[in-house]
Design a protein around this motif. Structure first.
Motif, mmCIF file in Angstrom:
data_model
loop_
_atom_site.group_PDB
_atom_site.id
_atom_site.type_symbol
_atom_site.label_atom_id
_atom_site.label_comp_id
_atom_site.label_asym_id
_atom_site.label_seq_id
_atom_site.Cartn_x
_atom_site.Cartn_y
_atom_site.Cartn_z
ATOM 1 N N SER A 182 -3.001 -0.404 8.711
ATOM 2 C CA SER A 182 -1.839 0.466 8.518
ATOM 3 C C SER A 182 -1.686 1.490 9.637
ATOM 4 N N MET A 239 -5.409 -3.837 4.137
ATOM 5 C CA MET A 239 -4.130 -3.152 4.316
ATOM 6 C C MET A 239 -4.332 -1.801 4.980
ATOM 7 N N TRP A 240 -5.337 -1.062 4.518
ATOM 8 C CA TRP A 240 -5.597 0.260 5.065
ATOM 9 C C TRP A 240 -6.022 0.173 6.534
ATOM 10 N N GLN A 279 0.851 -1.187 0.000
ATOM 11 C CA GLN A 279 0.000 0.000 0.000
ATOM 12 C C GLN A 279 0.884 1.233 0.000
ATOM 13 N N THR A 311 3.557 0.789 2.910
ATOM 14 C CA THR A 311 3.387 -0.344 3.818
ATOM 15 C C THR A 311 3.372 -1.628 3.002
#
Length: 218
Positions: free
Chosen positions: A139, A135-136, A110, A123
């Motif tokens: 993070s 992923m978000w 990401q 990331t």
């Protein structure tokens, strides 16, 4: 030469060293970069810097889209060979590294970039099967921007439909083909596409990303 996409065998032959020495040299470079704090990618915490990014994004919009975009976010698959052994430190098997959408193995990366295509945050902590939204959620950047006072009020990040609208994230309207919502999607995509261009520049420069990274690189 290896980072540019060269073969480890050709490099070893040209320099009169073993193939293992090529990878040793690669890790010497990687470790040196990691130890150099001036090369770190840090999302700006200063409201003045954030506003400067938003102003530059506004100038990139053909319709002078409201100047509140501070970064463009997306995910990219870092292609790798199929893992052959269980990744004990992650507690998962090789299948988790397979991305069905790309039909490749790898890691999900990401990244958020600014209007000049420079990365502000990167990331790479999930296998290829993980979604961009996962992923978000996991993070450190999400935790930062959702902390009151970190982002200048009114500023946000532009993402695609893999993300959801929040006070710090704006994504396109779904299933629209005309009208104000479609116009909004067009203007938003003018800014969001910046990160796609950044990925293109990254892969073009670092040729090792255009083919699967070997699993025995360590």
């Amino acid at each position: 030469r290896w980072f540019a996409g060269g073969s480890k065998h050709d490099i070893a032959c040209n320099h009169g060293v073993g193939v293992g020495q090529v990878y040793d040299s690669v890790w010497m470079v990687v470790d040196a970069i990691h130890a150099t704090s001036s090369l770190d990618t840090n999302f700006p915490s200063s409201h003045a810097e954030q506003q400067a990014l938003a102003d530059q994004f506004k100038s990139k919009s053909g319709c002078q889209f409201v100047g509140n975009c501070v970064g463009a976010i997306d995910g990219m698959l870092v292609w790798s060979s199929k893992p052959t052994e269980k990744t004990d430190d992650m507690g998962i098997g090789p299948g988790k590294f397979f991305c069905g959408r790309k039909c490749k193995f790898g890691l999900n990366m990401q990244a958020v970039c600014g209007p000049n295509k420079r990365f502000l945050d990167v990331t790479c902590s999930h296998p290829g099967s993980a979604s961009d939204f996962t992923m978000w959620l996991d993070s450190s950047l999400r935790r930062k921007v959702e902390t009151p006072g970190f982002l200048k009020p009114g500023l946000l990040i532009c993402g695609d439909n893999a993300h959801v609208n929040t006070m710090c994230m704006v994504s396109p309207f779904e299933q629209v083909s005309a009208g104000p919502k479609d116009s909004f999607n067009f203007c938003q995509s003018q800014l969001r596409i910046t990160v796609e261009g950044a990925f293109g520049m990254l892969v073009h420069k670092w040729g090792c990303l255009r083919k699967p990274l070997p699993t025995n690189i360590a």
